[in-house]
Scaffold this motif. Structure first.
Motif, short mmCIF file in Angstrom:
data_model
loop_
_atom_site.label_atom_id
_atom_site.label_comp_id
_atom_site.label_asym_id
_atom_site.label_seq_id
_atom_site.Cartn_x
_atom_site.Cartn_y
_atom_site.Cartn_z
N LYS A 51 -81.85 13.35 -67.91
CA LYS A 51 -80.70 13.23 -68.82
C LYS A 51 -81.14 12.83 -70.23
N THR A 53 -84.11 12.89 -71.56
CA THR A 53 -85.03 13.87 -72.14
C THR A 53 -84.26 15.05 -72.74
N SER A 407 -88.48 6.98 -66.97
CA SER A 407 -87.04 6.96 -67.25
C SER A 407 -86.57 5.52 -67.19
N GLY A 409 -84.27 3.87 -65.62
CA GLY A 409 -84.08 3.26 -64.30
C GLY A 409 -85.40 2.97 -63.61
#
Ligand code: ATP
Ligand code: MG
Length: 513
Positions: A51, A53, A407, A409
């Protein structure tokens, strides 16, 4: 060719077949996305789905390898973020990237100061900031330096900045991760107003309730691929989860089969000296127990954990482990007493961005990796890091990857893993699954329960009620700095917890006792 453009003209923004690789790993595979003017379009997917990126390619931070972007049917390609901003695309990033030593005003107008002759027009800048804040209902003094603000206030500044560009497309990448529920409401009001003015908003969040509250449409990515776009009214939570993870997740929570035994820790008369104050907190934590802490934002939950961990000045309070009084007056002592605290703002305060995963995993426990002559035992660090990557399913090619290239998360998972490597007896977890996708949440719950099964005792502060009900044995509720009640998880309801959370809201505790 013309026909394709014609098709796309109804869209404010079209993203077509975008591909992007990092060091040979393809993280975006022919992704498409169509955003209509005047809609809030949520972008969802697991941690590492691509997302951020995709949005960074749009914004000119990365250059896509293949594919194209169209604005009202016309192709465009931004060379850098400045170019994007000048052309009506602005973005609030997942990672706050601000100059904390400067004022709010400086941060908002950085790189585009209004000038009067040769000089920066300070007065105009201040006035413009004031009117922007007024429009957005933000109550902050623009002259304040950013390092004096809380993370949530800094996030509001970022949002104001994005709005200040009068953009036609605004991307919000997990903007609510540290906002209070009141601030979230305010943000949603701003988003709806912008939408009604015809702006296209791309909204990225892992909070399912929020997605249903604000979205008009939802697009789902999985593993860098486009899965589909649906109207929010045609979606259910189960359907979104299924599209995100590619299978049904029958249970959101693993079986809670830990068995609390004797009393492990007792906390007596814990009060802090400085605001936000917690008053006279008393409780017991049993060995192998998962104790939840509920309450509204500002109830003192984080402060309570920090007080136990020696990070707050106490007015009174004693901590006993197995009946023996211990000294946790500094975090260093607390760590030696085998406590670990996972902080709420870990991404802002806990990362060493340019170091690799191995370093970021092992740093809190670095003493344990020193061999007899004081050198670091590289092999052991590598082994432990690999185990963490596997256990927590951290999405990365290998442990040498710089943590900033993970990322959002997955960065969180590394920090959780870091504390687990210190092999603590008592874990204090503040919002452990914030910013983490549904699938990985399950894994973190399983990890917490497994730790409890091996005799670790755990306190979990969480704003997500289902999470507290799903994984804890008991729930202690805080209200306005006081403990307003403790309940057995299997015998309580959301209603009861909510009532306890608001019990002392009007400062009526003194009257009662
Ligand atoms: N600069 C980079 N260098 C190398 N790999 C990267 C870089 N940026 C992102 N990646 C990788 O690309 C993949 C997609 O990451 P991205 O940040 O887009 O995920 P995301 O969907 O935003 O996840 P989250 O919900 O955790 O924020 C991940 O595997 C990540 O490790
Ligand atoms: Mg992201």
């Amino acid at each position: 060719m013309r026909e394709v453009f014609h098709l796309q003209e109804e869209y404010l923004l079209s993203i077509k077949d975008v591909c992007k690789s990092f060091s040979g790993v393809k993280v975006l595979k022919n992704v498409c996305l169509n955003i209509k003017a005047g809609t809030i379009h949520s972008l969802m997917g697991e941690n590492g789905a691509g997302k951020s990126t995709l949005m960074k390619c749009l914004f000119g931070i990365y250059k896509q390898d293949e594919g194209a972007f169209y604005f009202k049917g016309e192709p465009f390609n931004f060379t850098d973020p400045k170019h994007a901003l000048e052309n009506g695309v602005s973005m609030v990033h997942q990672e706050l990237n601000q100059v904390t030593k400067r004022t709010i005003t400086d941060n908002i107008w950085l790189g585009r100061y209004p000038t009067k002759g040769f000089f920066v027009d300070e007065k105009k800048m201040h006035g413009d900031t004031m009117s922007l804040f007024k429009r957005l209902n933000i109550h902050l003094d623009p002259k304040t330096r950013l390092d004096q603000l809380s993370v949530s206030q800094r996030q509001m500044v970022e949002i104001a900045k994005a709005v200040s560009y009068d953009a036609r497309i605004i991307v919000l990448d997990e903007p609510t991760s540290s906002l209070t529920s009141h601030e979230v409401e305010m943000l949603f009001a701003i988003m709806r107003r912008l939408r009604d003015e015809g702006v296209g908003i791309v909204y990225i969040s892992h909070k399912m309730e929020e997605i249903f509250q604000v979205s008009d449409e939802v697009t789902i990515l999985r593993d860098g691929s486009y899965i589909g776009t649906e109207d929010i009214k045609d979606l259910t939570m189960e359907k979104i989860v299924n599209m995100m993870v590619g299978r049904d997740l029958d249970d959101r929570f693993p079986p809670k089969d830990n068995e609390p035994s004797d009393v492990h820790m007792s906390v007596k008369n814990l009060s802090t000296r400085y605001s936000p104050i917690i008053h006279d907190v008393n409780f017991e934590l049993r060995r192998g127990e998962i104790l939840g802490v509920a309450g509204l934002v500002g109830a003192g939950r984080t402060e309570m954990l920090e007080a136990i961990f020696g990070a707050r000045t106490l007015k009174s309070g004693e901590i006993y482990i197995d009946g023996k009084k211990i000294d946790n007056s500094t975090p260093h002592k607390a760590i030696n007493n085998k406590f670990a605290l996972l902080t709420e703002e870990r991404r802002e305060t806990g990362l060493y961005p340019i170091a690799d995963i191995t370093f970021n995993s092992c740093i809190s426990n670095i003493q344990a990796y020193k061999n007899k002559i004081g050198f670091l035992d590289d092999k052991k660090m590598k082994e432990d890091t690999d185990i963490q990557i596997k256990n927590m399913r951290i999405k990365t090619p290998n442990r040498r990857e710089k943590i900033r290239s993970l990322s959002g998360g997955n960065q969180q998972k590394v920090i959780i893993g870091r504390w687990l490597l210190t092999n603590p007896d008592i874990l204090l977890l503040d919002e452990p699954t914030r910013g983490i996708d549904v699938g990985a949440k399950y894994e973190i719950y399983q990890l917490i329960i497994n730790l409890a099964k091996t005799g670790k005792s755990i306190i979990v502060v969480s704003s997500e009620m289902p999470e507290l009900l799903g994984i804890t044995n008991r729930i202690m509720v805080m209200s306005n700095g006081y403990v307003s009640g403790t309940v057995n998880t299997d015998e309580t309801t959301q209603r009861e917890i909510f009532n306890l959370s608001t019990k002392y809201l009007n400062n009526n505790r003194e009257a009662e006792v």
